[in-house]
Design a protein around this motif. Structure first.
Motif, PDB file in Angstrom:
ATOM      1  N   ASN A 458       0.819  -1.223   0.000  1.00 60.05           N
ATOM      2  CA  ASN A 458       0.000   0.000   0.000  1.00 60.05           C
ATOM      3  C   ASN A 458       0.854   1.274   0.000  1.00 60.05           C
ATOM      4  O   ASN A 458       0.484   2.271   0.597  1.00 60.05           O
ATOM      5  N   LEU A 459       2.003   1.209  -0.683  1.00 64.24           N
ATOM      6  CA  LEU A 459       2.869   2.392  -0.778  1.00 64.24           C
ATOM      7  C   LEU A 459       3.054   2.797  -2.242  1.00 64.24           C
ATOM      8  O   LEU A 459       3.379   1.956  -3.088  1.00 64.24           O
ATOM      9  N   TYR A 460       2.855   4.067  -2.509  1.00 62.85           N
ATOM     10  CA  TYR A 460       2.934   4.613  -3.873  1.00 62.85           C
ATOM     11  C   TYR A 460       3.952   5.758  -3.871  1.00 62.85           C
ATOM     12  O   TYR A 460       4.272   6.307  -2.811  1.00 62.85           O
ATOM     13  N   PHE A 461       4.403   6.115  -5.085  1.00 58.55           N
ATOM     14  CA  PHE A 461       5.428   7.161  -5.189  1.00 58.55           C
ATOM     15  C   PHE A 461       5.027   8.211  -6.222  1.00 58.55           C
ATOM     16  O   PHE A 461       4.488   7.876  -7.276  1.00 58.55           O
ATOM     17  N   ALA A 462       5.331   9.462  -5.911  1.00 54.70           N
ATOM     18  CA  ALA A 462       5.147  10.543  -6.889  1.00 54.70           C
ATOM     19  C   ALA A 462       6.232  11.572  -6.639  1.00 54.70           C
ATOM     20  O   ALA A 462       6.643  11.783  -5.503  1.00 54.70           O
ATOM     21  N   GLY A 463       6.692  12.215  -7.708  1.00 53.10           N
ATOM     22  CA  GLY A 463       7.706  13.260  -7.541  1.00 53.10           C
ATOM     23  C   GLY A 463       8.772  13.175  -8.608  1.00 53.10           C
ATOM     24  O   GLY A 463       8.784  12.259  -9.442  1.00 53.10           O
ATOM     25  N   GLY A 464       9.680  14.136  -8.553  1.00 53.09           N
ATOM     26  CA  GLY A 464      10.671  14.298  -9.603  1.00 53.09           C
ATOM     27  C   GLY A 464      11.641  13.146  -9.780  1.00 53.09           C
ATOM     28  O   GLY A 464      12.254  13.020 -10.837  1.00 53.09           O
ATOM     29  N   SER A 465      11.801  12.304  -8.754  1.00 49.86           N
ATOM     30  CA  SER A 465      12.754  11.203  -8.922  1.00 49.86           C
ATOM     31  C   SER A 465      12.057   9.932  -9.410  1.00 49.86           C
ATOM     32  O   SER A 465      12.669   8.878  -9.481  1.00 49.86           O
ATOM     33  N   THR A 466      10.759  10.017  -9.733  1.00 48.87           N
ATOM     34  CA  THR A 466      10.026   8.824 -10.183  1.00 48.87           C
ATOM     35  C   THR A 466       9.568   8.998 -11.634  1.00 48.87           C
ATOM     36  O   THR A 466       9.813  10.036 -12.248  1.00 48.87           O
ATOM     37  N   HIS A 467       8.875   7.995 -12.158  1.00 50.42           N
ATOM     38  CA  HIS A 467       8.276   8.072 -13.488  1.00 50.42           C
ATOM     39  C   HIS A 467       7.178   9.144 -13.480  1.00 50.42           C
ATOM     40  O   HIS A 467       6.440   9.217 -12.503  1.00 50.42           O
ATOM     41  N   PRO A 468       6.976  10.007 -14.498  1.00 45.28           N
ATOM     42  CA  PRO A 468       7.702   9.980 -15.766  1.00 45.28           C
ATOM     43  C   PRO A 468       8.936  10.868 -15.819  1.00 45.28           C
ATOM     44  O   PRO A 468       9.656  10.808 -16.815  1.00 45.28           O
ATOM     45  N   GLY A 469       9.230  11.697 -14.787  1.00 46.74           N
ATOM     46  CA  GLY A 469      10.464  12.473 -14.888  1.00 46.74           C
ATOM     47  C   GLY A 469      10.460  13.701 -14.008  1.00 46.74           C
ATOM     48  O   GLY A 469       9.550  13.898 -13.202  1.00 46.74           O
ATOM     49  N   GLY A 470      11.512  14.544 -14.192  1.00 46.90           N
ATOM     50  CA  GLY A 470      11.799  15.570 -13.200  1.00 46.90           C
ATOM     51  C   GLY A 470      11.218  16.952 -13.382  1.00 46.90           C
ATOM     52  O   GLY A 470      11.092  17.676 -12.414  1.00 46.90           O
ATOM     53  N   GLY A 471      10.884  17.382 -14.579  1.00 49.08           N
ATOM     54  CA  GLY A 471      10.365  18.750 -14.748  1.00 49.08           C
ATOM     55  C   GLY A 471       9.017  18.890 -14.059  1.00 49.08           C
ATOM     56  O   GLY A 471       8.331  17.892 -13.803  1.00 49.08           O
ATOM     57  N   SER A 472       8.614  20.119 -13.740  1.00 47.33           N
ATOM     58  CA  SER A 472       7.412  20.283 -12.921  1.00 47.33           C
ATOM     59  C   SER A 472       6.129  19.704 -13.552  1.00 47.33           C
ATOM     60  O   SER A 472       5.328  19.113 -12.828  1.00 47.33           O
ATOM     61  N   PRO A 473       5.901  19.809 -14.884  1.00 52.84           N
ATOM     62  CA  PRO A 473       4.672  19.171 -15.395  1.00 52.84           C
ATOM     63  C   PRO A 473       4.697  17.647 -15.234  1.00 52.84           C
ATOM     64  O   PRO A 473       3.671  17.030 -14.947  1.00 52.84           O
ATOM     65  N   MET A 474       5.895  17.066 -15.396  1.00 53.25           N
ATOM     66  CA  MET A 474       6.003  15.606 -15.239  1.00 53.25           C
ATOM     67  C   MET A 474       5.731  15.195 -13.797  1.00 53.25           C
ATOM     68  O   MET A 474       5.153  14.143 -13.520  1.00 53.25           O
ATOM     69  N   VAL A 475       6.161  16.047 -12.881  1.00 55.18           N
ATOM     70  CA  VAL A 475       5.946  15.761 -11.462  1.00 55.18           C
ATOM     71  C   VAL A 475       4.444  15.795 -11.150  1.00 55.18           C
ATOM     72  O   VAL A 475       3.918  14.939 -10.431  1.00 55.18           O
ATOM     73  N   VAL A 476       3.752  16.770 -11.731  1.00 56.38           N
ATOM     74  CA  VAL A 476       2.296  16.848 -11.526  1.00 56.38           C
ATOM     75  C   VAL A 476       1.636  15.603 -12.132  1.00 56.38           C
ATOM     76  O   VAL A 476       0.738  14.997 -11.538  1.00 56.38           O
ATOM     77  N   GLN A 477       2.139  15.197 -13.300  1.00 57.95           N
ATOM     78  CA  GLN A 477       1.608  13.981 -13.933  1.00 57.95           C
ATOM     79  C   GLN A 477       1.851  12.767 -13.032  1.00 57.95           C
ATOM     80  O   GLN A 477       0.999  11.887 -12.911  1.00 57.95           O
ATOM     81  N   SER A 478       3.005  12.742 -12.364  1.00 57.21           N
ATOM     82  CA  SER A 478       3.296  11.599 -11.481  1.00 57.21           C
ATOM     83  C   SER A 478       2.296  11.557 -10.326  1.00 57.21           C
ATOM     84  O   SER A 478       1.865  10.483  -9.903  1.00 57.21           O
ATOM     85  N   GLY A 479       1.905  12.739  -9.829  1.00 55.11           N
ATOM     86  CA  GLY A 479       0.900  12.795  -8.762  1.00 55.11           C
ATOM     87  C   GLY A 479      -0.442  12.302  -9.268  1.00 55.11           C
ATOM     88  O   GLY A 479      -1.177  11.593  -8.571  1.00 55.11           O
ATOM     89  N   ARG A 480      -0.748  12.650 -10.511  1.00 59.27           N
ATOM     90  CA  ARG A 480      -2.018  12.222 -11.103  1.00 59.27           C
ATOM     91  C   ARG A 480      -2.019  10.703 -11.320  1.00 59.27           C
ATOM     92  O   ARG A 480      -3.005  10.017 -11.036  1.00 59.27           O
ATOM     93  N   ASN A 481      -0.882  10.195 -11.821  1.00 59.01           N
ATOM     94  CA  ASN A 481      -0.779   8.744 -12.025  1.00 59.01           C
ATOM     95  C   ASN A 481      -0.961   8.005 -10.698  1.00 59.01           C
ATOM     96  O   ASN A 481      -1.653   6.981 -10.626  1.00 59.01           O
ATOM     97  N   ALA A 482      -0.325   8.544  -9.649  1.00 60.42           N
ATOM     98  CA  ALA A 482      -0.415   7.879  -8.340  1.00 60.42           C
ATOM     99  C   ALA A 482      -1.852   7.898  -7.835  1.00 60.42           C
ATOM    100  O   ALA A 482      -2.367   6.879  -7.346  1.00 60.42           O
ATOM    101  N   ALA A 483      -2.516   9.055  -7.977  1.00 64.09           N
ATOM    102  CA  ALA A 483      -3.908   9.150  -7.507  1.00 64.09           C
ATOM    103  C   ALA A 483      -4.777   8.140  -8.253  1.00 64.09           C
ATOM    104  O   ALA A 483      -5.601   7.440  -7.644  1.00 64.09           O
ATOM    105  N   ASN A 484      -4.579   8.029  -9.565  1.00 63.24           N
ATOM    106  CA  ASN A 484      -5.389   7.089 -10.360  1.00 63.24           C
ATOM    107  C   ASN A 484      -5.178   5.653  -9.900  1.00 63.24           C
ATOM    108  O   ASN A 484      -6.129   4.888  -9.736  1.00 63.24           O
ATOM    109  N   LEU A 485      -3.911   5.296  -9.677  1.00 61.12           N
ATOM    110  CA  LEU A 485      -3.626   3.911  -9.293  1.00 61.12           C
ATOM    111  C   LEU A 485      -4.132   3.615  -7.876  1.00 61.12           C
ATOM    112  O   LEU A 485      -4.666   2.530  -7.600  1.00 61.12           O
TER     113      LEU A 485
END
Ligand SMILES: Cc1cc2nc3c(=O)[nH]c(=O)nc-3n(C[C@H](O)[C@H](O)[C@H](O)COP(=O)(O)OP(=O)(O)OC[C@H]3O[C@@H](n4cnc5c(N)ncnc54)[C@H](O)[C@@H]3O)c2cc1C
Length: 491
Positions: A458-485
């Protein structure tokens, strides 16, 4: 109601908090600092206002969609304004080029470099293809199942994005002018990597700057983080600032049962999202025995480059009179060799300056001068380069700029220096690097830490060091991906 704890209120954590709360979950965010936004942060120095972290903003829709999906109108929270001609490039031979998302402007300037319009159009067609594959096949994936890795469409996309060509070679295949290639190669630094080692896939960043556009937010880019924070609060998210999470307690079923902070013992949640740096915070919070897949990471993954930053408030307008300007070095290849092979500051550095007061005078309402965010790429931390003399290095940067005809030091009201060591201490960033680990090998570029690790249920990850990458839009996308999963798995 299912409950979720988010550790860290960087852009990734904030985006996830908004989306999860709007889907009806009880969300608590724990943040060790006193403010939301992490690296996206405001500073006030010498009476002027500065943006730290994202200065170059792209993909505004990625930010806006967080509000829309949560049922709000983004325009009620944050405005994005386009900078059509966005970056002035100063080359070592004295020539200049003003980068723009306006084709006519690009074509006219390229003509003065002896480059024909059809070469530019072919280049744009190619980066558009790279971008389209990335946006459809890479960014939204969570890589949480074998099917996702083995998807035929993904495999087709991977082969289409030129993973075996370097970014530098890709740019050289369109342009022979060394200055134009240098200007495009700089995009590798947006992911903390070297253009001579990074796959051509990341040349898609050019699409954002030349087609989609570069943006800023009036009032300062950190308004985005404040707006996410406001929306999250409206949706009932509870924020615990100045509250560092010290441990995630895992049971024998590889499930986190609770977290501890400096002031709370064992708070229980159904799911946990780690937004702090995956490479450094995860091993601090989870005992080694529970994360067998992780153990080797620190030693085998090459950290991204870091930054030496000066925030300088001046009492008059300086020569840095564009929102973004880049003063290029003479030998770019040597610069990256210094950064990545020698792990030292380049002798002849490229210097980037952001001056948001050129379009947003509120930032310098008290001073009437400039608010200069001056950045020199720095090596990731080693024992040898860990401690630098801030004052010496700052004066050296001012000297480098003077050599390029930019006089700042004599007009400084006050300045503040931020070093790689501070980035590492303040944000636990991996060896001080800006974006986790580099994209220099195929596995590092295409196999970033997934939204959900293999080890803990039950542990998920979001942020610049995870998929899909480090720039700020990618980081926001990582948060969205995590929320969806998380939503899918919590059903
Ligand atoms: C100098 C610099 C320049 C940049 N320039 C650009 C740019 O021009 N364009 C662009 O798009 N991006 C840029 N970036 C990158 C961008 O700032 C980051 O990608 C983004 O802000 C990172 O967001 P994040 O969600 O990964 O988390 P972070 O901002 O790293 O936030 C993570 C949060 O977690 C908190 N935390 C960590 N551990 C714990 C714990 N145990 N308990 C509680 N809280 C914890 C931290 O305090 C932090 O607030 C730049 C970054 C830097 C440093």
């Amino acid at each position: 109601m299912k409950s979720i704890a988010i550790i860290g209120s960087g852009l990734g954590g904030l985006a996830a908090a908004v989306l999860l709360a709007s889907s009806g979950y009880k969300v608590d965010v724990f943040e060790k600092h006193s403010y939301p936004g992490g690296k996206m942060k405001r500073y006030h120095v010498g009476g002027a206002r500065f943006d730290f972290g994202p200065n170059t903003l792209t993909m505004p829709d990625v930010f806006k969609e967080i509000f829309t999906v949560s049922g709000a109108n983004p325009d009620d929270y944050v405005q994005f304004k386009k900078l059509e001609s966005h970056t002035m490039n100063y080359f070592a031979d004295g020539s200049t080029f003003l980068s723009s998302s306006d084709r006519e402007s690009m074509v006219a300037q390229l003509a003065t470099f002896g480059i024909r319009a059809n070469h530019y159009d072919t280049y744009v067609k190619s980066i558009t293809k790279l971008y389209t594959h990335a946006v459809n096949e890479f960014f939204p994936r969570t890589f949480s199942s074998l099917q996702e890795y083995a998807s035929l469409r993904l495999l087709r996309s991977i082969s289409a994005v030129k993973p075996l060509t370097t970014m530098h070679d890709f740019h050289q295949s369109f342009f022979t002018d060394k200055r134009i290639v240098q200007m495009l190669d700089r995009y590798a630094t947006y992911i903390g990597s070297s253009p001579y080692l990074t796959p051509a896939t990341f040349a898609m960043i050019g699409y954002l700057e030349y087609v989609d556009g570069v943006y800023y937010v009036p009032g300062g880019n950190p308004t985005i983080a404040e707006a996410f924070h406001k929306r999250a609060q409206e949706l009932g998210v509870t924020f615990h600032f100045n509250e560092e999470v010290t441990q995630l307690h895992v049971n024998e079923k590889q499930t986190i049962t609770s977290l501890s902070t400096k002031s709370y013992e064992k708070l229980h949640y159904d799911s946990y999202l780690l937004n702090g740096d995956y490479l450094t915070v995860y091993p601090r919070l989870v005992a080694k025995a529970y994360r067998p897949s992780f153990t080797e990471d620190r030693h085998v993954k090459e950290p991204t480059s870091s930054a030496f930053v000066i925030l300088a408030a001046t009492n008059r307008k300086t020569a840095a009179n564009h929102y973004h300007q880049v003063y290029f070095s003479n030998d770019y290849e040597k610069e990256f060799e210094d950064l990545f092979s020698n792990k030292s500051y380049p002798k002849d550095p490229t210097v980037y300056i952001s001056n948001s007061s050129t379009v947003d005078t509120t930032a310098v309402a008290n001073t009437g001068g400039d608010n200069l965010f001056i950045l020199v790429n720095a090596p990731s931390l080693t024992n040898e380069n860990r401690y630098v003399d801030k004052e010496d290095l700052k004066n050296w940067v001012y000297k480098q700029l003077e050599k390029k005809g930019v006089f700042i030091k004599e007009f400084v009201i006050d300045d503040l220096v931020i070093t790689p060591l501070q980035l590492s201490e303040e944000f636990h960033s991996y060896f001080g690097g800006l974006y986790g680990y580099t994209s220099h090998s195929l596995s590092q570029a295409f196999n970033r830490p997934a939204t959900k690790g293999k080890d803990i249920k039950n542990l998920y990850f979001a942020g610049g060091s995870t998929h899909p990458g480090g720039g700020s839009p990618m980081v926001v996308q990582s948060g969205r991906n995590a929320a969806n999963l998380m939503k899918k798995n919590l059903k």
